[in-house]
Design a protein around this motif. Sequence first.
Motif, short mmCIF file in Angstrom:
data_model
loop_
_atom_site.label_atom_id
_atom_site.label_comp_id
_atom_site.label_asym_id
_atom_site.label_seq_id
_atom_site.Cartn_x
_atom_site.Cartn_y
_atom_site.Cartn_z
N PHE A 178 0.83 -1.19 0.00
CA PHE A 178 0.00 0.00 0.00
C PHE A 178 0.87 1.25 0.00
CE2 PHE A 178 -3.78 1.95 2.33
CZ PHE A 178 -4.40 2.19 1.13
N ALA A 179 1.89 1.25 0.85
CA ALA A 179 2.82 2.39 0.89
C ALA A 179 3.52 2.54 -0.46
CB ALA A 179 3.84 2.19 1.99
N THR A 180 3.89 1.41 -1.07
CA THR A 180 4.56 1.46 -2.36
C THR A 180 3.65 2.08 -3.42
OG1 THR A 180 5.62 -0.59 -1.75
CG2 THR A 180 5.78 0.05 -4.02
N VAL A 181 2.40 1.63 -3.44
CA VAL A 181 1.48 2.12 -4.46
C VAL A 181 1.19 3.60 -4.24
CG1 VAL A 181 -0.90 1.97 -5.22
CG2 VAL A 181 0.44 -0.07 -5.00
N LEU A 182 0.99 3.99 -2.99
CA LEU A 182 0.56 5.37 -2.75
C LEU A 182 1.71 6.36 -2.88
CD1 LEU A 182 -1.90 5.19 0.24
CD2 LEU A 182 -2.38 5.37 -2.17
N LEU A 213 7.81 -5.26 -6.75
CA LEU A 213 8.30 -6.21 -5.74
C LEU A 213 9.55 -5.68 -5.06
CD1 LEU A 213 7.69 -9.59 -7.54
CD2 LEU A 213 6.41 -8.58 -5.69
N LEU A 214 10.43 -5.05 -5.86
CA LEU A 214 11.67 -4.51 -5.29
C LEU A 214 11.37 -3.47 -4.22
CD1 LEU A 214 14.71 -4.90 -5.98
CD2 LEU A 214 14.56 -2.72 -7.17
N LYS A 215 10.50 -2.52 -4.56
CA LYS A 215 10.18 -1.46 -3.60
C LYS A 215 9.49 -2.03 -2.38
CE LYS A 215 9.41 1.75 -7.34
NZ LYS A 215 8.33 2.31 -8.15
#
Lengths: 329, 177
Positions: free
Chosen positions: A255-259, A278-280
């Motif tokens: 969620f943090a990655t997407v936002l 996936l990396l992030k």
Amino acid sequence: MSLPEPFRLLSFLVGVMAFVGFNAAYLVWVERKSAARFQRRPGPTEVGYAGLLQPIADGIKLLSKQLIVPPGADRILFMVAPLMVMIPAMISLVVLPFGGSLMARDINVGLLMMFAFGSINVMSIMLSGWSSRNKYAIISAARIVSQDVAYEIPMLLVVITLLMITGTMNLNEIVQQQEGWFWHWNLFRLNVNPLMPLTFLIFFTCMLAEINRAPFDMAEAESELVAGAFTEYAGMGFGVFFVAEYANIVVGCSFATVLFLGGWQSPFGLWSGVWWFLLKMYALVFTVIWVRWTFPRTQFYNLLNLSWQLLIPASLFTLILVAAMMKFL
Amino acid sequence: MNPFPASDYIVAAFFLFCIATTVGGAFVAILTARVIRSVCGLMICCVGLAGLYFFLNSPFLALMEILIYIGAVCVTIVFAVMLAEPDEPPSGQNHGPGVLWGVVALVVSAAICWGLSQLSLRGPWVAPAARVNDGSIKAIGVSLLTTYSMAFELISLVLLVAIVGALVIARTGRTKP
């Protein structure tokens, strides 16, 4: 190739469950290995090369144990609580865009969906603690409720701040807005919100508190509350909570990655794809583990004071700041 | 997208499941003697209700139902329950005024049920629109601040009263010696 919709959903469901199971098993390994490295010891080494088969051995051990329901417990709730912990995390992954077209369901209110089902998590851990009829479990349940209520507020405020910038709750569109170089990521959109990194920090802190990870794992404080809400659970009942904890870490970090971190967008505008996501995500997951083994557990009152006295005012301030900047600039 | 065989039946089964969840949850909520199970029944009922909202083409409302009623209201109720006594086994039968109140409650709820069913059967309802607007945040915000601003302000007034009331109740026990 286009599968009929139900088959596509079914395959995504199986895929998501496999993803969660694999992550839970091997994040435990990563956690144990990195904890060992932080503490200058080898960690699991015996089962398989570098202990790689350890999670499987642990899983078999947990599965083969007897499930005990303590006599004073509320039997139905006690049995239902582990399932209720697991299902919301799975449902949240349905709307998550892993890649440009790799998502189970592209719905308009995806962000809201993740929050709605994330909020069930509190209820289920609370129920597990309450139904155990154990004083440690009940103390832990009370702590969980007050902690998660306190941290849900700044988290929602931060996400509202972000929503005002993106203008959409569709997670895929949010990712697509962050296309190009990494300064297009929401984390670095300083022209609309100069405090964006702080916003991300608030979000990450609240996420740690919501998923009950150290330094905010007051619910499972093993030095004071045995195992908190899970004290009475034996065998796989405990195992499901363990899996759900890692599933929630994965969901929170995704969620943090997407936002904030651009989802599956590449940092320099080339070769975007699921591998970047996936990396992030795993970088964030590693940060979560790193934080756990670096900082000691906070005190409960400090925990609540941090939320009510610092995070909520700060997130309200960023909310007003973004509103003002969007209105006048 | 090619239609899947028997998709109508799957949808109908899901709809029935939502109704069953709503009604079943409501029954669990009222028939159990333990407060915590009542809250669980309320929660199940809200999930079913969210499913029904979804069938009325309003996923936003469905998710808000889950977020607010399960994530906030039920958690708050449980928090209050935890501060109270731990749940005890239900006490013996109570007769006398309890029965009287039960009859009154039955009559009143039967009247409400009759009225509501008359309304829902006879009322000039329009079929749920497939899409009133694009359902985006902007559309919801605009309609909240224009068409429904009166209701919006009234609800915020209610919440303000609740906050002030909570402060008053919490403050009374805290006079400094």
